[in-house]
Design a protein around this motif. Structure first.
Motif, short mmCIF file in Angstrom:
data_model
loop_
_atom_site.label_atom_id
_atom_site.label_comp_id
_atom_site.label_asym_id
_atom_site.label_seq_id
_atom_site.Cartn_x
_atom_site.Cartn_y
_atom_site.Cartn_z
N ASN A 2 57.56 107.91 -33.10
CA ASN A 2 57.49 107.30 -31.78
C ASN A 2 56.66 106.02 -31.90
OD1 ASN A 2 57.50 106.76 -29.08
ND2 ASN A 2 56.19 108.46 -28.50
N TRP A 3 57.34 104.89 -32.05
CA TRP A 3 56.62 103.63 -32.27
C TRP A 3 55.74 103.26 -31.09
CZ3 TRP A 3 57.64 99.95 -28.71
CH2 TRP A 3 58.91 99.93 -28.12
N GLN A 4 56.06 103.78 -29.89
CA GLN A 4 55.26 103.45 -28.71
C GLN A 4 53.82 103.95 -28.83
OE1 GLN A 4 58.33 104.80 -28.67
NE2 GLN A 4 59.58 103.81 -27.10
N ASP A 5 53.59 104.89 -29.75
CA ASP A 5 52.22 105.35 -30.00
C ASP A 5 51.40 104.29 -30.73
OD1 ASP A 5 52.82 107.79 -28.84
OD2 ASP A 5 53.23 108.78 -30.77
N TYR A 6 52.07 103.31 -31.33
CA TYR A 6 51.39 102.32 -32.19
C TYR A 6 51.57 100.87 -31.74
CZ TYR A 6 51.16 106.30 -35.30
OH TYR A 6 50.91 107.53 -35.84
N LYS A 21 48.59 98.63 -31.42
CA LYS A 21 47.69 99.09 -30.36
C LYS A 21 46.23 99.02 -30.83
CE LYS A 21 49.08 102.56 -27.87
NZ LYS A 21 49.40 103.93 -27.39
N ASP A 53 51.08 104.64 -40.84
CA ASP A 53 51.91 104.96 -39.68
C ASP A 53 52.15 103.76 -38.79
OD1 ASP A 53 52.37 107.58 -40.41
OD2 ASP A 53 50.68 108.36 -39.26
N SER A 54 51.16 102.89 -38.63
CA SER A 54 51.39 101.70 -37.79
C SER A 54 52.37 100.75 -38.46
CB SER A 54 50.07 101.00 -37.44
OG SER A 54 49.40 100.52 -38.58
N ALA A 57 55.72 102.19 -37.89
CA ALA A 57 56.09 101.97 -36.50
C ALA A 57 56.74 100.61 -36.29
CB ALA A 57 54.87 102.12 -35.60
#
Length: 76
Positions: A2-6, A21, A53-54, A57
């Motif tokens: 879920n790229w929106q987390d990053y 983020k 992870d970022s 993302a």
């Protein structure tokens, strides 16, 4: 992933460009550095706020942009 987390966009930060983020590191900068030959390792060492992870993302975000056709024409 879920790229929106990053990845977020805030008109008050870098004129609303998508950024990692909690940073001022833009998706555009990451892609520019990778296009210029930087490795994942170099990015992570030079920008400690980034994580594996970022970085992943960023590619997930781009995949979604392409699927949604949020890109310009590519000249032949």
């Amino acid at each position: 992933m879920n790229w929106q987390d990053y990845i977020v966009s805030d008109k008050e930060v870098l004129l609303g460009k998508p950024i990692i983020k909690g940073t001022r590191i833009s998706v555009e900068l990451i892609l520019e550095l990778l296009a210029n030959g930087w490795s994942e390792r170099q990015l992570l060492e030079s920008y400690p706020a980034l994580s594996i992870d970022s970085l992943r993302a960023v590619f997930s975000y781009l995949k979604d942009c392409i699927q949604l056709e949020l890109y310009g024409d590519v000249p032949a």
